[in-house]
Design an enzyme around this catalytic site. Sequence first.
Site, PDB file in Angstrom:
ATOM      1  N   TYR A 173       6.153  -8.598   8.631  1.00  0.00           N
ATOM      2  CA  TYR A 173       5.839  -7.177   8.760  1.00  0.00           C
ATOM      3  C   TYR A 173       6.054  -6.697  10.186  1.00  0.00           C
ATOM      4  O   TYR A 173       5.946  -7.480  11.146  1.00  0.00           O
ATOM      5  CB  TYR A 173       4.366  -6.915   8.418  1.00  0.00           C
ATOM      6  N   ASP A 215       0.835  -1.194   0.000  1.00  0.00           N
ATOM      7  CA  ASP A 215       0.000   0.000   0.000  1.00  0.00           C
ATOM      8  C   ASP A 215       0.874   1.249   0.000  1.00  0.00           C
ATOM      9  O   ASP A 215       2.016   1.221   0.475  1.00  0.00           O
ATOM     10  CB  ASP A 215      -0.903   0.019   1.238  1.00  0.00           C
ATOM     11  N   ARG A 238      -3.865  -4.780   7.423  1.00  0.00           N
ATOM     12  CA  ARG A 238      -4.935  -3.827   7.715  1.00  0.00           C
ATOM     13  C   ARG A 238      -6.168  -4.537   8.263  1.00  0.00           C
ATOM     14  O   ARG A 238      -6.808  -4.076   9.215  1.00  0.00           O
ATOM     15  CB  ARG A 238      -5.324  -3.064   6.452  1.00  0.00           C
TER      16      ARG A 238
END
Length: 287
Positions: free
Chosen positions: A65, A38, A174
């Site tokens: 991540y 993103d 997300r």
Amino acid sequence: MFGFLNLNKPAGCTSHDCINELRKRLRLKRIGHGGTLDPMATGVLPIALGAATRLLPYLSDRKAYIGTVRFGITTTTDDITGDICQEQSASYLTLEAIEEQLPQFIGEIEQYPPAYSAIQVDGQRLYARARAGEAVSVPPRIVEVYSIDVLDWQAGCYPELTLRITCGGGTYIRALARDLGAALGVGGTLAALQRIESGGLRIEESHSLESISPEHLPLRPPQAVLSHLPWLELNAVQLNDWYHGRTVIGEGLPPAESFVGVTFATTCVGIGVSGGDRLHPKVVLKA
């Protein structure tokens, strides 16, 4: 130009923006990337140059991540760049309460991707439909999360939790932030995200976009990036069969239906599919 580049994507640009900039810098059209990030996210973006673009589907799907979840807020995009949907104080939230909820997000889990995502439904990107004001119905998917580790906790009106997450392909951090906030009854959104591992590449060995030029092009060979695959080196006779699309007889091949990297004189010449003692060409890279 043939090989892989470990790019450290900056914040504020899309993955495709990075591709366009590299095409200008390197004067090369044939460039692709693996694993979209993103615009707000930073970190490892695997880049393939030249014929190596045909090898992108065979990258390892393991990713890692570091993400920060902000509690007490939900947004349209499930990250901090979206419009706020709900907002409430979560000052009473404790790390102990959060840690009780984390195990349900580890393993094979069902996840609804964000409405603002690049997934195609009926031939259209979800984000395009969401921006047009459509009520988007997002189908769930099964994803795999290998581990979640707490790195930092900041209490407050809108407390923040920083996590290290390792997962398989298709996992949306997300969505994990959103669902964790929902499980705690306070809402949550992703405030920051850095990808530290993707496609066999790590953040410690990445390179900034500004540093890349024809004079400084730290390419890695396919064998190094696709190290999760078994590799077979062909002799001259086998190479002739390979380039003509014929089955290659080999020894010590992995079980049937396994992907195998193929080399000749240390140069990658493609990807095959193992069939016992035979190797069927899947991707043939011409010399």
